[in-house]
Write a protein that holds these residues in place. Structure first.
Motif, PDB file in Angstrom:
ATOM      1  N   LYS A  17      32.195  49.101  41.568  1.00 17.76           N
ATOM      2  CA  LYS A  17      31.765  47.714  41.782  1.00 17.76           C
ATOM      3  C   LYS A  17      30.770  47.283  40.713  1.00 17.76           C
ATOM      4  O   LYS A  17      30.906  46.220  40.113  1.00 17.76           O
ATOM      5  CB  LYS A  17      31.111  47.594  43.160  1.00 17.76           C
ATOM      6  N   SER A  18      29.760  48.118  40.461  1.00 15.74           N
ATOM      7  CA  SER A  18      28.712  47.729  39.525  1.00 15.74           C
ATOM      8  C   SER A  18      29.183  47.777  38.071  1.00 15.74           C
ATOM      9  O   SER A  18      28.812  46.920  37.277  1.00 15.74           O
ATOM     10  CB  SER A  18      27.470  48.595  39.702  1.00 15.74           C
ATOM     11  N   ARG A  19      29.997  48.749  37.716  1.00 11.84           N
ATOM     12  CA  ARG A  19      30.442  48.861  36.324  1.00 11.84           C
ATOM     13  C   ARG A  19      31.559  47.894  35.972  1.00 11.84           C
ATOM     14  O   ARG A  19      31.624  47.403  34.849  1.00 11.84           O
ATOM     15  CB  ARG A  19      30.933  50.284  36.029  1.00 11.84           C
ATOM     16  N   TYR A  20      32.451  47.666  36.902  1.00  8.94           N
ATOM     17  CA  TYR A  20      33.654  46.888  36.577  1.00  8.94           C
ATOM     18  C   TYR A  20      33.927  45.720  37.517  1.00  8.94           C
ATOM     19  O   TYR A  20      34.922  45.024  37.358  1.00  8.94           O
ATOM     20  CB  TYR A  20      34.877  47.820  36.544  1.00  8.94           C
ATOM     21  N   GLY A  21      33.067  45.506  38.498  1.00  2.00           N
ATOM     22  CA  GLY A  21      33.245  44.402  39.421  1.00  2.00           C
ATOM     23  C   GLY A  21      34.510  44.501  40.254  1.00  2.00           C
ATOM     24  O   GLY A  21      35.069  43.495  40.666  1.00  2.00           O
ATOM     25  N   MET A  22      34.959  45.713  40.495  1.00  2.00           N
ATOM     26  CA  MET A  22      36.210  45.926  41.223  1.00  2.00           C
ATOM     27  C   MET A  22      35.982  46.121  42.711  1.00  2.00           C
ATOM     28  O   MET A  22      34.935  46.611  43.130  1.00  2.00           O
ATOM     29  CB  MET A  22      36.926  47.179  40.706  1.00  2.00           C
ATOM     30  N   LEU A  23      37.003  45.744  43.459  1.00  8.05           N
ATOM     31  CA  LEU A  23      37.057  46.042  44.882  1.00  8.05           C
ATOM     32  C   LEU A  23      37.900  47.298  45.076  1.00  8.05           C
ATOM     33  O   LEU A  23      38.566  47.765  44.142  1.00  8.05           O
ATOM     34  CB  LEU A  23      37.675  44.864  45.644  1.00  8.05           C
ATOM     35  N   ARG A  24      37.906  47.835  46.276  1.00 12.58           N
ATOM     36  CA  ARG A  24      38.624  49.074  46.583  1.00 12.58           C
ATOM     37  C   ARG A  24      40.102  49.013  46.180  1.00 12.58           C
ATOM     38  O   ARG A  24      40.622  49.926  45.539  1.00 12.58           O
ATOM     39  CB  ARG A  24      38.502  49.394  48.071  1.00 12.58           C
ATOM     40  N   THR A  25      40.763  47.939  46.533  1.00  9.33           N
ATOM     41  CA  THR A  25      42.189  47.817  46.217  1.00  9.33           C
ATOM     42  C   THR A  25      42.417  47.808  44.708  1.00  9.33           C
ATOM     43  O   THR A  25      43.374  48.403  44.216  1.00  9.33           O
ATOM     44  CB  THR A  25      42.773  46.535  46.839  1.00  9.33           C
TER      45      THR A  25
END
Length: 144
Positions: A33-41
């Protein structure tokens, strides 16, 4: 008046598995989340492409056991952020092949290293044979 219910929710296996999954994934979740702004999916789609190479959204959904709507949203976000590219499947014009871009591959390799280190840290508190058996049990429960 209702009789006392003797179900101990804390020991109900589906509940316990969910609690363990949530707790054990929190720290890794913070990283992607912090490095790439990604969600689990999104990280799951990224990892499937990183591990298996070019796939369709349908193939990812089958492998990851995720609903096609969630996959579609994740693919769109990863595409918008240039982590993956879509190309028309010549064998089936209704389908798209997905593959990682150079930026997507870099993110995958970074997160893969973090995942390996995190897995090692998570399991170091247990004996190797216990970890092996736990993985076998979880694979059996997941139908893998």
């Amino acid at each position: 008046m209702r009789e006392k219910d003797d179900l101990d929710l804390r020991l109900f296996l589906p509940y316990l598995l969910n609690q363990a999954a949530e707790e054990s994934s929190l720290m890794f979740q913070q990283v992607y989340k912090s490095r790439y702004g990604m969600l689990r999916t999104e990280w799951r789609v990224l990892f499937h492409l990183g591990i298996y190479g070019e796939l369709t959204a349908k193939e990812i959904g089958e492998r990851a056991r995720m609903h096609k709507t969630k996959i579609s949203r994740a693919v769109q976000k990863l595409s918008d952020r240039r982590f993956l590219v879509r190309s028309r499947d010549e064998a089936d014009r209704r389908s798209e092949k997905l593959s990682l871009t150079a930026m997507g591959r870099t993110a995958y390799e970074d997160l893969r290293k973090v995942a390996e280190d995190y897995d090692a840290a998570l399991t170091k508190q247990f004996a190797a044979e216990d970890v092996k058996r736990l993985r076998e049990i979880l694979l059996a429960l997941s139908g893998a």
